[in-house]
Design a protein around this motif. Structure first.
Motif, PDB file in Angstrom:
ATOM      1  N   ASN A  91       0.823  -1.211   0.000  1.00 52.33           N
ATOM      2  CA  ASN A  91       0.000   0.000   0.000  1.00 52.33           C
ATOM      3  C   ASN A  91       0.854   1.257   0.000  1.00 52.33           C
ATOM      4  O   ASN A  91       0.551   2.242  -0.680  1.00 52.33           O
ATOM      5  CB  ASN A  91      -0.928   0.013   1.218  1.00 52.33           C
ATOM      6  CG  ASN A  91      -1.987  -1.067   1.170  1.00 52.33           C
ATOM      7  OD1 ASN A  91      -1.797  -2.150   1.718  1.00 52.33           O
ATOM      8  ND2 ASN A  91      -3.102  -0.788   0.519  1.00 52.33           N
ATOM      9  N   ILE A  92       1.933   1.211   0.757  1.00 49.30           N
ATOM     10  CA  ILE A  92       2.811   2.383   0.840  1.00 49.30           C
ATOM     11  C   ILE A  92       3.482   2.645  -0.501  1.00 49.30           C
ATOM     12  O   ILE A  92       3.588   3.789  -0.953  1.00 49.30           O
ATOM     13  CB  ILE A  92       3.837   2.188   1.978  1.00 49.30           C
ATOM     14  CG1 ILE A  92       3.124   2.189   3.336  1.00 49.30           C
ATOM     15  CG2 ILE A  92       4.896   3.281   1.935  1.00 49.30           C
ATOM     16  CD1 ILE A  92       3.999   1.753   4.500  1.00 49.30           C
ATOM     17  N   GLN A  93       3.927   1.586  -1.176  1.00 50.19           N
ATOM     18  CA  GLN A  93       4.548   1.753  -2.483  1.00 50.19           C
ATOM     19  C   GLN A  93       3.521   2.246  -3.499  1.00 50.19           C
ATOM     20  O   GLN A  93       3.827   3.114  -4.337  1.00 50.19           O
ATOM     21  CB  GLN A  93       5.157   0.436  -2.955  1.00 50.19           C
ATOM     22  CG  GLN A  93       5.902   0.550  -4.287  1.00 50.19           C
ATOM     23  CD  GLN A  93       7.037   1.544  -4.238  1.00 50.19           C
ATOM     24  OE1 GLN A  93       7.982   1.386  -3.459  1.00 50.19           O
ATOM     25  NE2 GLN A  93       6.968   2.598  -5.055  1.00 50.19           N
ATOM     26  N   ARG A  94       2.297   1.701  -3.449  1.00 54.38           N
ATOM     27  CA  ARG A  94       1.274   2.160  -4.380  1.00 54.38           C
ATOM     28  C   ARG A  94       0.922   3.625  -4.111  1.00 54.38           C
ATOM     29  O   ARG A  94       0.690   4.401  -5.050  1.00 54.38           O
ATOM     30  CB  ARG A  94       0.029   1.279  -4.280  1.00 54.38           C
ATOM     31  CG  ARG A  94      -1.021   1.593  -5.337  1.00 54.38           C
ATOM     32  CD  ARG A  94      -2.135   0.588  -5.320  1.00 54.38           C
ATOM     33  NE  ARG A  94      -2.913   0.630  -4.079  1.00 54.38           N
ATOM     34  CZ  ARG A  94      -3.935  -0.179  -3.816  1.00 54.38           C
ATOM     35  NH1 ARG A  94      -4.272  -1.125  -4.684  1.00 54.38           N
ATOM     36  NH2 ARG A  94      -4.597  -0.084  -2.665  1.00 54.38           N
ATOM     37  N   ALA A  95       0.883   4.016  -2.845  1.00 52.96           N
ATOM     38  CA  ALA A  95       0.622   5.417  -2.508  1.00 52.96           C
ATOM     39  C   ALA A  95       1.706   6.317  -3.100  1.00 52.96           C
ATOM     40  O   ALA A  95       1.416   7.399  -3.627  1.00 52.96           O
ATOM     41  CB  ALA A  95       0.559   5.593  -0.993  1.00 52.96           C
ATOM     42  N   GLU A  96       2.934   5.868  -3.023  1.00 55.03           N
ATOM     43  CA  GLU A  96       4.037   6.650  -3.594  1.00 55.03           C
ATOM     44  C   GLU A  96       3.874   6.798  -5.104  1.00 55.03           C
ATOM     45  O   GLU A  96       4.077   7.887  -5.662  1.00 55.03           O
ATOM     46  CB  GLU A  96       5.370   5.998  -3.258  1.00 55.03           C
ATOM     47  CG  GLU A  96       6.578   6.790  -3.717  1.00 55.03           C
ATOM     48  CD  GLU A  96       7.875   6.253  -3.141  1.00 55.03           C
ATOM     49  OE1 GLU A  96       8.764   5.919  -3.941  1.00 55.03           O
ATOM     50  OE2 GLU A  96       7.983   6.174  -1.897  1.00 55.03           O
ATOM     51  N   ASN A  97       3.483   5.724  -5.779  1.00 52.81           N
ATOM     52  CA  ASN A  97       3.267   5.787  -7.219  1.00 52.81           C
ATOM     53  C   ASN A  97       2.110   6.720  -7.576  1.00 52.81           C
ATOM     54  O   ASN A  97       2.187   7.475  -8.556  1.00 52.81           O
ATOM     55  CB  ASN A  97       2.999   4.384  -7.769  1.00 52.81           C
ATOM     56  CG  ASN A  97       4.212   3.471  -7.651  1.00 52.81           C
ATOM     57  OD1 ASN A  97       5.344   3.939  -7.527  1.00 52.81           O
ATOM     58  ND2 ASN A  97       3.981   2.178  -7.679  1.00 52.81           N
ATOM     59  N   SER A  98       1.031   6.664  -6.784  1.00 55.67           N
ATOM     60  CA  SER A  98      -0.103   7.565  -7.014  1.00 55.67           C
ATOM     61  C   SER A  98       0.324   9.012  -6.843  1.00 55.67           C
ATOM     62  O   SER A  98      -0.038   9.888  -7.632  1.00 55.67           O
ATOM     63  CB  SER A  98      -1.250   7.239  -6.046  1.00 55.67           C
ATOM     64  OG  SER A  98      -1.785   5.956  -6.283  1.00 55.67           O
ATOM     65  N   CYS A  99       1.095   9.267  -5.789  1.00 53.99           N
ATOM     66  CA  CYS A  99       1.565  10.631  -5.539  1.00 53.99           C
ATOM     67  C   CYS A  99       2.389  11.149  -6.711  1.00 53.99           C
ATOM     68  O   CYS A  99       2.210  12.297  -7.156  1.00 53.99           O
ATOM     69  CB  CYS A  99       2.395  10.678  -4.255  1.00 53.99           C
ATOM     70  SG  CYS A  99       1.438  10.611  -2.731  1.00 53.99           S
ATOM     71  N   LYS A 100       3.288  10.340  -7.209  1.00 51.76           N
ATOM     72  CA  LYS A 100       4.140  10.777  -8.317  1.00 51.76           C
ATOM     73  C   LYS A 100       3.301  11.119  -9.549  1.00 51.76           C
ATOM     74  O   LYS A 100       3.574  12.102 -10.245  1.00 51.76           O
ATOM     75  CB  LYS A 100       5.167   9.705  -8.632  1.00 51.76           C
ATOM     76  CG  LYS A 100       6.243   9.550  -7.551  1.00 51.76           C
ATOM     77  CD  LYS A 100       7.203   8.408  -7.864  1.00 51.76           C
ATOM     78  CE  LYS A 100       8.277   8.294  -6.779  1.00 51.76           C
ATOM     79  NZ  LYS A 100       9.183   7.138  -7.027  1.00 51.76           N
ATOM     80  N   ARG A 101       2.264  10.319  -9.823  1.00 49.59           N
ATOM     81  CA  ARG A 101       1.413  10.579 -10.989  1.00 49.59           C
ATOM     82  C   ARG A 101       0.622  11.865 -10.817  1.00 49.59           C
ATOM     83  O   ARG A 101       0.328  12.567 -11.799  1.00 49.59           O
ATOM     84  CB  ARG A 101       0.457   9.390 -11.209  1.00 49.59           C
ATOM     85  CG  ARG A 101      -0.519   9.575 -12.365  1.00 49.59           C
ATOM     86  CD  ARG A 101       0.228   9.732 -13.687  1.00 49.59           C
ATOM     87  NE  ARG A 101      -0.665   9.964 -14.811  1.00 49.59           N
ATOM     88  CZ  ARG A 101      -1.129  11.152 -15.182  1.00 49.59           C
ATOM     89  NH1 ARG A 101      -0.775  12.240 -14.484  1.00 49.59           N
ATOM     90  NH2 ARG A 101      -1.913  11.272 -16.234  1.00 49.59           N
ATOM     91  N   LEU A 102       0.280  12.218  -9.576  1.00 49.11           N
ATOM     92  CA  LEU A 102      -0.578  13.365  -9.296  1.00 49.11           C
ATOM     93  C   LEU A 102       0.211  14.586  -8.836  1.00 49.11           C
ATOM     94  O   LEU A 102      -0.381  15.564  -8.374  1.00 49.11           O
ATOM     95  CB  LEU A 102      -1.618  12.979  -8.240  1.00 49.11           C
ATOM     96  CG  LEU A 102      -2.566  11.862  -8.684  1.00 49.11           C
ATOM     97  CD1 LEU A 102      -3.255  11.234  -7.475  1.00 49.11           C
ATOM     98  CD2 LEU A 102      -3.608  12.393  -9.660  1.00 49.11           C
ATOM     99  N   CYS A 103       1.537  14.552  -8.976  1.00 51.64           N
ATOM    100  CA  CYS A 103       2.412  15.672  -8.593  1.00 51.64           C
ATOM    101  C   CYS A 103       2.283  16.026  -7.116  1.00 51.64           C
ATOM    102  O   CYS A 103       2.341  17.203  -6.728  1.00 51.64           O
ATOM    103  CB  CYS A 103       2.135  16.905  -9.463  1.00 51.64           C
ATOM    104  SG  CYS A 103       2.546  16.670 -11.196  1.00 51.64           S
ATOM    105  N   ILE A 104       2.110  14.996  -6.293  1.00 59.20           N
ATOM    106  CA  ILE A 104       2.062  15.164  -4.839  1.00 59.20           C
ATOM    107  C   ILE A 104       3.369  14.633  -4.264  1.00 59.20           C
ATOM    108  O   ILE A 104       3.818  13.547  -4.650  1.00 59.20           O
ATOM    109  CB  ILE A 104       0.872  14.378  -4.235  1.00 59.20           C
ATOM    110  CG1 ILE A 104      -0.459  14.939  -4.742  1.00 59.20           C
ATOM    111  CG2 ILE A 104       0.904  14.406  -2.714  1.00 59.20           C
ATOM    112  CD1 ILE A 104      -1.664  14.078  -4.371  1.00 59.20           C
ATOM    113  N   PRO A 105       4.024  15.364  -3.369  1.00 58.95           N
ATOM    114  CA  PRO A 105       5.266  14.837  -2.781  1.00 58.95           C
ATOM    115  C   PRO A 105       4.976  13.600  -1.945  1.00 58.95           C
ATOM    116  O   PRO A 105       4.156  13.653  -1.022  1.00 58.95           O
ATOM    117  CB  PRO A 105       5.768  15.998  -1.910  1.00 58.95           C
ATOM    118  CG  PRO A 105       4.563  16.846  -1.662  1.00 58.95           C
ATOM    119  CD  PRO A 105       3.691  16.718  -2.852  1.00 58.95           C
TER     120      PRO A 105
END
Length: 356
Positions: A91-105
């Motif tokens: 979940n943490i890795q997927r959250a990181e990937n989502s953040c990168k796609r959405l320009c969220i740190p």
């Protein structure tokens, strides 16, 4: 890893007396986790505070441009009194990937896991113990800049809330009816379909309402380009057993990489089953239903875990699967996944993380 400040409530809520009536995502615990981000300062000031409303300006960018992401996972009580998380690293890795796609740190992974474990530890008495129940965990990040300009925000809030919950579907493990959508589309490759973001779910609501009006529990989406290949259900990834093989749509950029999806694939392969991740056309599915080679269908997701599908509808075809009942692979997956999650079965894969 940053130290988390604790501000505990002086007015604890009354916990649900009847755990058979929890529903899903309707009851919330006493506390929440909050951490702020400001450009030039990074993520800072993590704290656990009493559950309360969020105060934001009407111009906060999350309201106007939907720059936000979320995750979902669960905590479980074991028969011997331990508290377990299931594959939180995924979940943490997927959250990181989502953040990168959405320009969220992205939140640093150590801080993310520490936040999950600390909040669950504080709220461990809220974890229900009745079979089929769990403590649902909802981490999310929202953009908070006070601006109507279209650009990535410079400030954010990372928040985690908890909800003691029962089955996602009111029918529990009973097979659900799924509507294969033939009009609207949810996502396309190159878009945000593989990110866990609210916009994906908002885009699904129109078809969901249409499906529910026809007596169907969820919508199964086709690809947004050719409109012929199976993708995923609104709240789950989808699996089929066709002529003895376990088949699921391959990840292609518009499908959410589900944690339970990965778990199903890992388990089926470990059991020696033939597994295929590939494109699956709706025509192939209809043909398999007609000739009897469509032996099982199920959805997988954190909320529902394993949800057997008894009926699929596409245009004028209504396909009954497994006689409308639960197939043996669906049942075995449900028993195994929930058994590992709750500590009733040995975790030979190292998937669980104990909260001490």
């Amino acid at each position: 890893m940053q130290e988390i400040k604790l501000e505990l409530t002086k007015n604890p809520k009354e916990k649900p007396a009847d755990q058979s009536k929890l529903g899903f995502g309707r009851i919330f615990t006493d506390h929440m986790y909050v951490m702020d981000y400001h450009e030039g300062q990074g993520w800072h000031d993590p704290k656990i505070i009493p559950y309360q409303p969020i105060s934001l300006e009407p111009s906060a960018m999350v309201f106007h441009y939907a720059q936000e992401m979320f995750e979902g996972l669960k905590a479980y009580h074991t028969p011997d009194g331990r508290v377990l998380l299931f594959r939180p690293d995924r979940n943490i890795q997927r959250a990181e990937n989502s953040c990168k796609r959405l320009c969220i740190p992205p939140v640093p992974q150590d801080d993310f896991l520490n936040a999950l474990k600390t909040l669950v530890r504080v709220e461990k008495d809220w974890i229900p113990t009745t079979p089929g129940t769990s403590l649902y965990i909802r981490p999310f990040i929202i953009a908070t800049d006070e601006s109507l300009g279209v650009h990535p925000s410079h400030s954010y809030k990372f928040i985690i809330i908890l909800s003691p919950s029962g089955a996602y579907y009111a029918s529990g493990l009973n097979p659900v009816k799924i509507w294969i959508e033939d009009d609207y589309v949810r996502a396309v490759r190159g878009g945000i379909g593989e990110a866990k973001a609210g916009g994906n779910y908002a885009a699904s609501l129109k078809a969901q309402v249409k499906g529910e009006a026809g007596g169907y529990a969820q919508v199964l989406w086709l690809d947004g380009v050719e409109r012929k290949y199976i993708e995923e259900v609104g709240s789950m990834n989808i699996f089929f057993k066709i002529a003895g093989k376990v088949v699921t749509p391959q990840l292609n950029g518009s499908i959410l990489p589900g944690v339970t999806r990965a778990t199903c694939l890992d388990l089926c392969r470990s059991w020696g089953m033939e597994v295929e991740e590939r494109r699956v056309s709706v025509e192939e599915l209809v043909a398999a239903a007609r000739d009897g080679s469509l032996e099982e269908c199920w959805g997988s997701g954190t909320a529902a875990v394993i949800s057997p599908v008894g009926t699929l509808r596409y245009e004028n075809d209504v396909m009954e699967i497994s006689g409308g009942g639960i197939g043996p692979v669906s049942q075995r997956l449900y028993d195994t996944v929930t058994g590992i999650q709750t500590g009733k079965l040995e975790d030979a894969h190292g998937w669980t993380v104990e909260v001490k």
